[in-house]
Design a protein around this motif. Structure first.
Motif, PDB file in Angstrom:
ATOM      1  N   PRO A  99       0.822  -1.216   0.000  1.00 39.04           N
ATOM      2  CA  PRO A  99       0.000   0.000   0.000  1.00 39.04           C
ATOM      3  C   PRO A  99       0.847   1.252   0.000  1.00 39.04           C
ATOM      4  N   SER A 100       0.340   2.300  -0.645  1.00 38.21           N
ATOM      5  CA  SER A 100       0.963   3.606  -0.592  1.00 38.21           C
ATOM      6  C   SER A 100      -0.035   4.558   0.047  1.00 38.21           C
ATOM      7  N   PHE A 101       0.468   5.416   0.897  1.00 39.96           N
ATOM      8  CA  PHE A 101      -0.400   6.340   1.610  1.00 39.96           C
ATOM      9  C   PHE A 101      -0.323   7.737   1.052  1.00 39.96           C
ATOM     10  N   GLY A 102       0.192   7.846  -0.179  1.00 40.08           N
ATOM     11  CA  GLY A 102       0.270   9.135  -0.834  1.00 40.08           C
ATOM     12  C   GLY A 102       1.590   9.820  -0.576  1.00 40.08           C
ATOM     13  N   PRO A 103       1.808  10.958  -1.222  1.00 42.74           N
ATOM     14  CA  PRO A 103       3.079  11.666  -1.062  1.00 42.74           C
ATOM     15  C   PRO A 103       3.226  12.256   0.331  1.00 42.74           C
ATOM     16  N   ALA A 104       4.417  12.114   0.885  1.00 44.47           N
ATOM     17  CA  ALA A 104       4.726  12.661   2.199  1.00 44.47           C
ATOM     18  C   ALA A 104       5.198  14.098   2.054  1.00 44.47           C
ATOM     19  N   GLY A 105       4.537  15.003   2.757  1.00 47.20           N
ATOM     20  CA  GLY A 105       4.892  16.408   2.668  1.00 47.20           C
ATOM     21  C   GLY A 105       5.526  16.956   3.918  1.00 47.20           C
ATOM     22  N   THR A 106       5.561  16.142   4.978  1.00 45.62           N
ATOM     23  CA  THR A 106       6.191  16.543   6.235  1.00 45.62           C
ATOM     24  C   THR A 106       7.018  15.383   6.750  1.00 45.62           C
ATOM     25  N   ALA A 107       7.888  15.668   7.708  1.00 44.68           N
ATOM     26  CA  ALA A 107       8.696  14.610   8.303  1.00 44.68           C
ATOM     27  C   ALA A 107       7.806  13.593   9.002  1.00 44.68           C
ATOM     28  N   ALA A 108       6.784  14.070   9.703  1.00 40.92           N
ATOM     29  CA  ALA A 108       5.886  13.166  10.411  1.00 40.92           C
ATOM     30  C   ALA A 108       5.159  12.238   9.443  1.00 40.92           C
ATOM     31  N   GLN A 109       4.711  12.783   8.318  1.00 41.85           N
ATOM     32  CA  GLN A 109       4.042  11.948   7.315  1.00 41.85           C
ATOM     33  C   GLN A 109       5.005  10.925   6.738  1.00 41.85           C
ATOM     34  N   LEU A 110       6.226  11.327   6.452  1.00 47.25           N
ATOM     35  CA  LEU A 110       7.187  10.392   5.878  1.00 47.25           C
ATOM     36  C   LEU A 110       7.429   9.225   6.827  1.00 47.25           C
ATOM     37  N   VAL A 111       7.644   9.512   8.088  1.00 47.20           N
ATOM     38  CA  VAL A 111       7.885   8.445   9.057  1.00 47.20           C
ATOM     39  C   VAL A 111       6.660   7.551   9.180  1.00 47.20           C
ATOM     40  N   ASP A 112       5.476   8.148   9.268  1.00 45.77           N
ATOM     41  CA  ASP A 112       4.243   7.381   9.412  1.00 45.77           C
ATOM     42  C   ASP A 112       3.985   6.511   8.190  1.00 45.77           C
ATOM     43  N   TYR A 113       4.050   7.097   7.009  1.00 37.97           N
ATOM     44  CA  TYR A 113       3.751   6.348   5.792  1.00 37.97           C
ATOM     45  C   TYR A 113       4.781   5.249   5.547  1.00 37.97           C
ATOM     46  N   ALA A 114       6.063   5.569   5.762  1.00 35.23           N
ATOM     47  CA  ALA A 114       7.109   4.566   5.559  1.00 35.23           C
ATOM     48  C   ALA A 114       6.958   3.414   6.540  1.00 35.23           C
ATOM     49  N   ALA A 265      12.601   3.366  10.419  1.00 38.06           N
ATOM     50  CA  ALA A 265      13.072   3.727  11.756  1.00 38.06           C
ATOM     51  C   ALA A 265      14.173   4.783  11.679  1.00 38.06           C
ATOM     52  N   LEU A 266      15.048   4.686  10.698  1.00 36.18           N
ATOM     53  CA  LEU A 266      16.094   5.694  10.531  1.00 36.18           C
ATOM     54  C   LEU A 266      15.490   7.045  10.175  1.00 36.18           C
ATOM     55  N   TYR A 267      14.433   7.050   9.358  1.00 37.96           N
ATOM     56  CA  TYR A 267      13.729   8.304   9.099  1.00 37.96           C
ATOM     57  C   TYR A 267      13.208   8.885  10.410  1.00 37.96           C
ATOM     58  N   GLY A 268      12.686   8.005  11.263  1.00 43.84           N
ATOM     59  CA  GLY A 268      12.193   8.458  12.560  1.00 43.84           C
ATOM     60  C   GLY A 268      13.297   9.047  13.418  1.00 43.84           C
ATOM     61  N   VAL A 269      14.484   8.443  13.369  1.00 44.08           N
ATOM     62  CA  VAL A 269      15.636   8.972  14.108  1.00 44.08           C
ATOM     63  C   VAL A 269      15.947  10.390  13.641  1.00 44.08           C
ATOM     64  N   LEU A 270      15.987  10.586  12.329  1.00 42.58           N
ATOM     65  CA  LEU A 270      16.325  11.900  11.783  1.00 42.58           C
ATOM     66  C   LEU A 270      15.220  12.916  12.043  1.00 42.58           C
ATOM     67  N   ALA A 271      13.958  12.483  11.919  1.00 40.47           N
ATOM     68  CA  ALA A 271      12.841  13.399  12.123  1.00 40.47           C
ATOM     69  C   ALA A 271      12.768  13.907  13.561  1.00 40.47           C
ATOM     70  N   SER A 272      13.246  13.120  14.508  1.00 39.47           N
ATOM     71  CA  SER A 272      13.180  13.502  15.921  1.00 39.47           C
ATOM     72  C   SER A 272      14.402  14.272  16.380  1.00 39.47           C
ATOM     73  N   ASP A 273      15.372  14.469  15.508  1.00 37.54           N
ATOM     74  CA  ASP A 273      16.615  15.158  15.850  1.00 37.54           C
ATOM     75  C   ASP A 273      16.447  16.656  15.619  1.00 37.54           C
ATOM     76  N   PRO A 274      16.552  17.477  16.659  1.00 37.46           N
ATOM     77  CA  PRO A 274      16.373  18.923  16.475  1.00 37.46           C
ATOM     78  C   PRO A 274      17.430  19.562  15.590  1.00 37.46           C
ATOM     79  N   GLY A 275      18.546  18.885  15.378  1.00 36.18           N
ATOM     80  CA  GLY A 275      19.591  19.427  14.521  1.00 36.18           C
ATOM     81  C   GLY A 275      19.426  19.083  13.060  1.00 36.18           C
ATOM     82  N   VAL A 276      18.363  18.351  12.728  1.00 37.77           N
ATOM     83  CA  VAL A 276      18.124  17.925  11.349  1.00 37.77           C
ATOM     84  C   VAL A 276      16.909  18.658  10.798  1.00 37.77           C
TER      85      VAL A 276
END
Length: 360
Positions: A99-114, A265-276
């Motif tokens: 399944p695809s959940f559509g294009p990710a436009g935010t970090a939160a969406q990318l982590v969730d959809y992936a 999970a790596l996307y989640g690591v980067l999305a939660s990093d305030p320096g990224v």
């Protein structure tokens, strides 16, 4: 095999932390840190391919009488391949539709959809005699060789490569024909088996180890920070703190074809990093538009990981000088202008196949 551009000794104490017992006796006195050579053997006349600075590092364990060399899952370190096109052969496995959940436009969406897409995929556990296939597009430049593209981007070189999961063999296209060879990696003096290279920030790149990692971003971040604190660090400040976490995550994405669950999970690591920073639009070397994650390192170098916003797959990287900068090394001083591209690579395709020469 392409020439290794930089070799930095690691202390005996660091070597002892990496291996023990019979394995330690099998090393040739040290473990070396090598930057990943990224220029294909065949390229347009007058152009030179060169790897971006700093972040693409492997630790390779050399043995007596063997030159330290790195061959990685992305395949671009194989120095004998050509850019000749390869047609799919019968028998290659094709992934089931997910399944695809559509294009990710935010970090939160990318982590969730992936994460949700990865959960629908089958277990990812390649066998030792399966093959890792990659199709990589690399930028070339007219400037002198070095740790970055030291001149304007003048061309692109495509490289299709197969590496057996156990690293014992590699394959590439020569003169339009598939050639399978013994892999050009250090080999154990005791067993004769290939000694697999290890990406910076990780104790192993084996699928057994990678499949054991937590997929919770918080827990995975803790693992990465522990690795950075306990493993040898050949790259100084870029191997510590939040920047070190970014570089370890990026190095693994570039150098290993990852299970979708770990990649999410790596996307989640980067999305939660305030320096990224999350990038809503990044163009890869193939002209495709993706989203991405970025940091600014050393005060001038913007390093960007590119991700497909619809399939959530890793697409490559772009490194850009955010301001004019001069860098002095053992081979002299180089000057970068504001906006200069210092590294550009696109992952056009990757996957696990039963036999060399097959496409996923």
């Amino acid at each position: 095999m392409n020439q290794i551009r930089r070799i930095s000794p690691v202390s005996d104490a660091d070597a002892a932390r990496l291996v023990s017992g019979d394995a330690l006796a099998d090393l040739a006195g040290q473990i070396v840190a090598t930057s990943v050579p990224e220029q294909p053997a065949r390229r347009a006349a007058g152009s030179r391919a060169s790897s971006p600075r700093r972040r693409r590092w492997l630790l390779a364990a050399p043995v007596a009488g063997v030159a330290a060399a790195a061959i990685i899952a992305t395949g671009i370190a194989v120095g004998h391949g050509s850019a000749a096109p390869v047609k799919p052969t019968a028998g290659a496995s094709h992934p089931a539709a997910v399944p695809s959940f559509g294009p990710a436009g935010t970090a939160a969406q990318l982590v969730d959809y992936a994460t949700r897409t990865a959960a629908a995929r089958p277990t990812f556990n390649p066998g030792p005699h399966e093959w890792v296939y990659t199709d990589v597009l690399q930028a070339t430049a007219s400037g002198p060789p070095g740790g970055s593209l030291q001149g304007p981007v003048t061309g692109r070189v495509e490289q299709k490569t197969w590496i057996r999961v156990d690293y014992q063999k590699s394959a590439s296209i020569k003169n339009g024909k598939l050639v399978i060879e013994e892999s050009d990696v250090p080999r154990s003096a005791k067993t004769g088996q290939a000694v697999a290279p290890v990406p910076f920030g990780w104790p192993s790149a084996s699928y057994a180890y990678l499949n054991s990692l937590p997929t919770s971003p918080a827990r995975l971040t803790a693992v990465i920070r522990h690795n950075l604190a306990t493993l040898p660090n050949p790259i100084g400040a870029e191997g510590t703190g939040n920047v070190g976490v970014f570089n370890a995550a990026q190095t693994l994405m570039q150098n290993v074809v990852l299970a979708p669950r770990l990649l999410a999970a790596l996307y989640g690591v980067l999305a939660s990093d305030p320096g990224v920073r999350f990038e809503r639009s990044v163009t890869d070397l193939d002209g495709r538009t993706g989203v991405g994650f970025s940091t600014v390192q050393e005060g001038y170098l913007k390093e960007q990981i590119v991700v497909n916003p619809k399939t959530y797959a890793y697409m490559g990287y772009v490194d850009v000088a955010m301001r004019a900068h001069s860098s002095t090394g053992l081979d002299g001083t180089v000057h970068f202008r504001k906006g200069q591209i210092l590294g550009w690579q696109a992952m056009l395709g990757s996957g696990i196949v039963p036999k060399a020469g097959q496409l996923p």
